[in-house]
Design an enzyme around this catalytic site. Structure first.
Site, PDB file in Angstrom:
ATOM      1  CE  LYS A  54       1.574  -4.552 -26.419  1.00 14.40           C
ATOM      2  NZ  LYS A  54       1.378  -5.369 -25.213  1.00 14.40           N
ATOM      3  CD  GLN A  98       2.318  -5.156 -21.651  1.00 14.57           C
ATOM      4  OE1 GLN A  98       1.785  -4.564 -22.585  1.00 14.57           O
ATOM      5  NE2 GLN A  98       2.967  -6.300 -21.807  1.00 14.57           N
ATOM      6  CG  ASP A 121      -3.633  -8.936 -25.072  1.00 16.87           C
ATOM      7  OD1 ASP A 121      -2.890  -8.980 -26.069  1.00 16.87           O
ATOM      8  OD2 ASP A 121      -3.282  -8.503 -23.959  1.00 16.87           O
TER       9      ASP A 121
END
Ligand code: NAP
Length: 298
Positions: A54, A98, A121
């Protein structure tokens, strides 16, 4: 007619190059640089790989990014402090924590702390609610990526029977909710299967489009599908492979070799849905920076 191999690398590259161009204009015309904050807790090797890719994607697109790598025993309150700091930092348009987090940290509490307008997200309940009632908002990256794959390959979902196997909050539920919306690239009739369904073949065999996200290597075999189905395999499973230098290989939830010959189109693993997730994360961060989703209007 030969089977179509749905290539997530081609589709994600085309999305990423569009974002790169639009980022140049955003910088030149409005002096805005999209910024993404990434938080990693602990030493899970797969999580490290995901965060690194990412960060690399941010660099390639010309985004600003920060990575905070915290030890496994960090307190929940410290994690919440980082999020609070980024919620109030104008250079940061997206915050990504994460997952999974260590057991002593409550994932829902952490997700709720992220401002919905920076929740790239798409996991915050506000964004999930927006998705369900068809309001603008960040869509979770993997489901949004599946929609982009279907669009790119001109696979019409309207009036089609989509069977989703798996009801996780990050894949199964959101993709089902996206595809039954009364909207373009949706309007499907959707069935969701889970472990409460006994033998799910009676449902999967009726699918025009089968989306599988269960985390069970090669679970879906040719007897689960009818001829001519479109198969989207979300699963990423590590299985032992003595022939590989790493000692393992990645396989999907679908037994590609038996299912592909009966399919109209199918995603491979790796190289199908996987590359789309990062592309859509970058897309959401870009949307956040450019202010295209107006959270203040409601
Ligand atoms: P998850 O949270 O582990 O949930 C799995 C779901 O599958 C559950 O709803 C479970 O049902 C259902 N399930 C498991 N075995 C089943 C069976 N035999 N029959 C019917 N349903 C079954 O899953 P997830 O996080 O969505 O991940 C699924 C897979 O996708 C994993 O391999 C993961 O690594 C992969 N993944 C890939 C990406 C990507 O970028 N490509 C992104 C996310 C996830 P119950 O609810 O009844 O337990």
């Amino acid at each position: 007619m030969s089977m179509i191999l749905i290539d997530g690398k081609i589709v994600s590259n085309s999305i990423l190059s569009r974002i790169k161009e639009e980022t140049k204009s955003l910088k030149a015309n409005r002096r805005i640089v999209p910024g993404l904050a990434l938080l990693l807790v602990g030493d899970n090797p797969a999580s490290k790989v995901y965060v690194n890719s990412k960060k690399k994607a941010c660099e390639e697109l010309g985004f600003y990014s920060v990575v905070e790598h915290l030890p496994n025993d960090i307190s929940e309150s410290k994690v919440l402090e980082y999020i609070d700091k980024w919620n109030n930092d104008d250079r940061i348009h997206g915050i990504l924590v994460q997952l999974p987090l260590p057991k002593h940290i409550n994932e829902l509490k952490v997700t709720l702390k992220i401002l919905p307008s920076k929740d790239v997200d798409g996991f915050h309940p506000e964004n999930f609610g927006r998705l369900v009632i068809g309001l603008p908002g960040f869509r979770p990256c993997t489901p949004a990526g599946i929609v982009e794959l279907l669009k790119y390959y001109n696979i019409d979902t309207s009036g089609k029977h989509v069977v989703v196997v798996g009801r996780s909050n990050i894949v199964g539920k959101p993709i089902a909710n996206l595809l039954y919306q009364k909207a373009p690239y949706a309007n499907a009739i959707v069935t969701i299967c889970h472990t409460g369904g006994g033998d799910i073949r009676k449902y999967t065999q009726q699918a025009d489009i089968l989306i599988v996200a269960i985390g069970r290597p090669k679970f879906i075999t040719s007897d689960f599908i009818k001829e001519g189905v479109v198969v989207i395999d979300v699963g990423i499973n590590r299985v032992e492979d003595p022939k590989s230098s790493k000692g393992y290989k990645l396989v999907g939830d679908v037994d590609f070799d038996s299912v592909a010959p009966k399919s109209y189109a199918i995603t491979p693993v790796p190289g199908g849905v996987g590359p789309m997730t990062i592309a859509m994360l970058m897309y959401n961060t870009f949307l956040s920076a450019s202010g295209e989703i107006d959270y203040s209007s409601l």
